[in-house]
Design an enzyme around this catalytic site. Structure first.
Site, short mmCIF file in Angstrom:
data_model
loop_
_atom_site.label_atom_id
_atom_site.label_comp_id
_atom_site.label_asym_id
_atom_site.label_seq_id
_atom_site.Cartn_x
_atom_site.Cartn_y
_atom_site.Cartn_z
N ASN A 380 0.84 -1.19 0.00
CA ASN A 380 0.00 0.00 0.00
C ASN A 380 0.88 1.25 0.00
O ASN A 380 1.70 1.43 0.90
CB ASN A 380 -0.89 0.03 1.25
CG ASN A 380 -1.72 1.31 1.33
OD1 ASN A 380 -2.72 1.46 0.65
ND2 ASN A 380 -1.27 2.27 2.15
N GLU A 381 0.70 2.07 -1.03
CA GLU A 381 1.38 3.37 -1.12
C GLU A 381 2.88 3.25 -0.82
O GLU A 381 3.48 4.13 -0.18
CB GLU A 381 0.73 4.40 -0.19
CG GLU A 381 -0.70 4.73 -0.57
CD GLU A 381 -1.27 5.91 0.19
OE1 GLU A 381 -0.64 6.35 1.17
OE2 GLU A 381 -2.34 6.42 -0.20
N ASN A 436 -5.09 4.82 -4.88
CA ASN A 436 -5.60 5.63 -3.78
C ASN A 436 -5.61 7.09 -4.23
O ASN A 436 -4.54 7.69 -4.42
CB ASN A 436 -4.70 5.51 -2.54
CG ASN A 436 -4.66 4.10 -1.97
OD1 ASN A 436 -5.41 3.23 -2.39
ND2 ASN A 436 -3.78 3.89 -1.01
N TYR A 442 -7.29 16.07 -0.71
CA TYR A 442 -5.88 16.44 -0.68
C TYR A 442 -5.52 17.03 -2.04
O TYR A 442 -4.87 16.41 -2.87
CB TYR A 442 -5.00 15.21 -0.42
CG TYR A 442 -5.18 14.58 0.93
CD1 TYR A 442 -5.44 15.35 2.06
CD2 TYR A 442 -5.08 13.22 1.11
CE1 TYR A 442 -5.59 14.77 3.31
CE2 TYR A 442 -5.21 12.63 2.35
CZ TYR A 442 -5.48 13.41 3.45
OH TYR A 442 -5.63 12.84 4.69
N TRP A 515 -12.41 5.01 1.83
CA TRP A 515 -11.53 5.12 2.99
C TRP A 515 -12.17 6.12 3.94
O TRP A 515 -12.14 7.29 3.70
CB TRP A 515 -10.12 5.58 2.58
CG TRP A 515 -9.16 5.46 3.71
CD1 TRP A 515 -8.73 6.45 4.56
CD2 TRP A 515 -8.51 4.25 4.14
NE1 TRP A 515 -7.86 5.94 5.48
CE2 TRP A 515 -7.71 4.60 5.26
CE3 TRP A 515 -8.54 2.94 3.71
CZ2 TRP A 515 -6.95 3.65 5.93
CZ3 TRP A 515 -7.78 2.01 4.38
CH2 TRP A 515 -6.98 2.37 5.47
N LYS A 536 -12.04 10.15 8.41
CA LYS A 536 -12.62 9.88 7.08
C LYS A 536 -13.73 8.84 7.14
O LYS A 536 -14.32 8.51 6.11
CB LYS A 536 -11.53 9.43 6.11
CG LYS A 536 -10.52 10.52 5.75
CD LYS A 536 -9.60 10.06 4.64
CE LYS A 536 -8.55 11.11 4.34
NZ LYS A 536 -7.54 11.20 5.40
#
Length: 750
Positions: A380-381, A436, A442, A515, A536
């Protein structure tokens, strides 16, 4: 095998972990022991209050075990979750070490046992350079936070040492109307002459059986006219019973449930279950709760599942680690399609490859039989510092090959950070992809989400693409004019309305995961007016309040008739005419004010908007078919300041920050600053400063490259500085923040 719950009657110490395992200091009365029952975490309070200062280190659990075993039996201890690393001692002797806080592991105690035994578990959640996760936007709760059991077994048994797995792997393959079921057993301590029997049960009815020897512990069985595991529509489960025999004597037994289903992920048509289109629309889930952290009860897990089902979701991304076996069982029972992953997250560790491999082996082996799981998540990321690192690429190839070696029936995937370019070699490693994206929260705006997927799909039409994270934060703040970054419930609702319309109408997107389903703790955060939390969630951290956005999804996904008036917590309003939003899965909604109809509206998008006169006290009623919902509003002359976000935990008074007319300050957005030459140079210089703020003892830090700045363009500098803790960085001092502001004050705006 005899299994006994061993959760009660432990002692816990935060300081005894620094003593020798044999406990000499305790004998001198220097321990600070307290009685606890498991599951337990020592970060249930300090891991949720902000400041990024929760206790991370080595703590100790101890308990006395009396040797009460049947003749010829061996004794194992089974731990279902200990975060993050653990050393198991019996009578001062180290018997086992385990790295990885989210999987089951076991240890054979037999040879070390005396008549009375002190069992000690040293648990360590301190930063290091080789166990994942080390940098992530959630709290790494320390403790023995899942069940512990004693296992009594004979010498010949189903293997307890094969990566913590159940000892039996079941692989159903659909063949026409039937299912061929391949069963592989893992046995140990056998001489090869023992027999294995396998039977498949549909409730109380036996539908298939086979027999083999312990020397060749595998068999094929056939279920005629198999009833398929068909997601939420019909999550039918069969039970396999496997028995190890020595003649007529039963040596050991296992039971495991499984489902018969086929699936595919098509780059054009999306997810296909049992030959039919089955769009995956759902949520991601973190496992923690107020005060108890991740030490959850079965009732907690059931409540989470009930809320996810109520919303109408049919898929869950179980992020960012292996979840409790009980929750995977619930996913099987409720028909949830699951993405399961390991915590290979945010920052690649040069010394961490072995840990990714061991955590992936445990994830796959322990969860192989769950029909709900369709993809294994590699990472992930992980490209926060760029996607070109050769060691990172090789780590992903190793994991991808490992998944296919252990499981030839499922696909691999990964969650890609938004700023990662679509042409990177790294994206070609797994079978399918998800991104994502937080455009509209953002940086950027909401319209950029759909545009991205159209652009990706046009360039790579043969690659399946999904949305693994998207969302925005909301607390109990309110406004009639929501704006990006205001943390109001109204902006969150608007954001998700827009994302639903963009994502759900593109059938090639194989899965979407909001998310997050629930607010969760991230002790490094200082956002939105409540430190230590990521807000969130569609539902609050305590699971008591469903935010309006929850009902936006329910309107699209649930078949249960309902109507919901948004803004129930936003009572006092200053405008003479106010907008009231209603969500419903019914075709028509009528709105009444004080009993007088304001008209009926229809909407194919399930979102209904009414302009309501705001005078005095107004009782608002929404009617959709047989469903009703009520709310109220009140006319006020001055905006109610209780609805406006108030920040906490500030190191300086933000209102003292100078902001000269025509010049930048830390109150300005990074994207606006980046648009000027001097501003761009300054932000890259600032990135150099921040990379030096890595916390000691860990692998924190990030690279403020252009991609990072672009992703964060919607942040004010102030907001970015408030989030340093989530990147594993030390917070800036007041003097450092003031110096940054002074430099910005010298840069002219466009």
């Amino acid at each position: 095998m005899k299994k006994i719950c061993w959760n009660e009657g432990w002692q816990f110490s935060k300081t005894a972990g620094m003593d020798s395992p044999a406990g000499e200091k305790d004998a001198a009365g220097q321990g600070d022991w307290e009685s606890v029952n498991l599951p337990h975490t020592w970060n249930g309070m300090d891991g949720q209050d902000g400041g990024n200062d929760y206790h991370r280190g080595t703590c100790c659990y101890r308990k006395v075990l009396k040797k009460e075993q049947a003749q010829g039996q061996e004794v194992y201890l089974e731990f279902e979750g200990v975060n993050s690393s653990a050393d198991l001692y019996v009578n001062g002797e180290l018997l086992a070490h385990h790295d990885g806080g989210y999987s089951t592991w076991r240890c054979n105690l037999t040879q070390a046992l005396q008549e009375e035994n002190e069992v000690r578990v040293l648990v360590d959640n301190a930063p290091n350079d080789h166990v994942y996760p080390q940098m992530a936007d959630f709290t790494f709760y320390g403790g023995i936070y899942r069940n512990v059991s004693l296992l009594y077994v004979g010498k010949a048994r189903f293997d307890l040492d094969y990566f913590g797995g159940p000892g039996v792997a079941v692989t159903p393959i659909i063949e026409g109307k039937d299912a061929r079921v391949r069963v592989n057993a893992y046995v140990s301590g056998t001489e090869g002459t023992e027999k294995l029997s396998f039977t498949i049960w549909d409730g109380e009815q036996k539908v298939a059986e086979a027999e083999t020897t312990a020397a060749t512990p595998a068999a094929d069985l056939r279920i005629e006219n198999a009833r398929l595991w068909n997601g939420r529509r019909d999550p039918h489960l069969y039970t396999l019973k496997a028995v190890l025999w020595d003649g007529e004597k039963q040596l050991d037994e296992r039971e495991t449930r499984f489902g018969c289903r086929s699936f595919a992920i098509d780059p054009e048509k999306g997810f296909i279950l049992n030959g039919e289109s089955y769009p995956l629309r759902g949520v991601s889930r973190h496992q923690d709760r107020p005060k108890k952290g991740n030490a959850l009860s079965e009732a907690d897990h059931r409540e989470d599942m009930d809320l996810i089902c109520e919303m109408g979701a049919n898929t869950i991304r179980l992020a960012h680690y292996q979840h409790d076996q009980y929750f995977y069982d619930l996913c099987d029972e409720r028909g949830m399609v699951v993405w399961a992953e390991i915590p290979y997250i945010s920052q690649h560790l040069e010394k961490g490859r072995d840990n990714t491999v061991s955590q992936m082996k445990e994830l796959v082996v322990q969860n192989y039989n769950h029909p709900s799981i369709v993809v294994w998540g590699l990472s992930n990321e992980i490209t926060m510092n760029g996607a070109g690192n050769p060691d990172l690429l090789e780590n992903h190839r190793v994991l991808n090959d490992l998944c296919h070696e252990l499981d030839q029936t499922r696909l691999t995937t990964m969650a890609v950070v938004s700023m990662c370019g679509i042409d990177e070699e790294y994206l070609t490693i797994p079978d399918v992809l998800s991104y994502n994206h937080y455009f509209g929260w953002y940086g950027g705006d909401t319209s950029m989400n759909g545009e991205f997927f159209d652009r990706f799909h046009a360039k790579y039409p043969h690659r399946a693409i999904g949305m693994s994270e998207y969302g925005c934060e909301a607390l109990n703040w309110h406004t009639s004019n929501p704006e990006q970054g205001d943390y109001t419930e109204e902006y969150q609702a608007y954001y998700h309305e827009e994302l639903i319309k963009q994502l759900f109408t593109r059938p090639f997107i194989w899965a979407t995961h909001v998310w997050n389903m629930f607010d969760f703790a991230a002790d490094a955060r200082a956002e939105g007016g409540e430190d230590g939390m990521n807000h969130k969630g569609l539902v609050t951290f305590d699971r008591k309040y469903k935010k309006d956005a929850f009902y936006a999804y329910k309107a699209w996904l649930s078949d249960q008739p309902f109507v919901h008036i948004c803004g129930k917590r936003y009572v006092d309003r200053v405008e003479d005419v106010t907008r009231v939003t209603v969500y419903s899965n019914q075709p028509e909604v009528e709105l009444l004010r004080n009993g007088e109809s304001l008209g009926r509206k229809t909407s194919q998008e399930h979102f209904f908007y009414f302009d309501v006169p705001n005078q005095g006290e107004s009782e608002i009623t929404a009617i959709a078919g047989e469903c009703r919902d009520e709310s109220r509003i009140r006319k006020v002359d001055v905006f109610n300041e209780n609805y406006r976000m108030k920040e906490t935990g500030e190191v300086i008074n933000w209102f003292d920050i100078t902001a000269p007319e025509g010049y930048f300050s830390i109150h300005d957005r990074m994207g606006d600053i980046m648009a000027t030459v001097r501003g761009k140079m300054f932000l890259l210089e600032l990135g150099g400063l921040l990379t030096k703020k890595k916390k000691s003892g860990g692998e924190g830090g990030f690279q403020m490259n252009e991609g990072m700045v672009k992703m964060m363009s919607g942040f004010t500098v102030k907001r970015m500085l408030n989030m340093l803790g989530t990147a594993g960085l030390e917070p800036l001092t007041a003097e450092e923040i003031l110096e940054i502001n002074r430099k910005l004050n010298k840069i002219k705006k466009k």
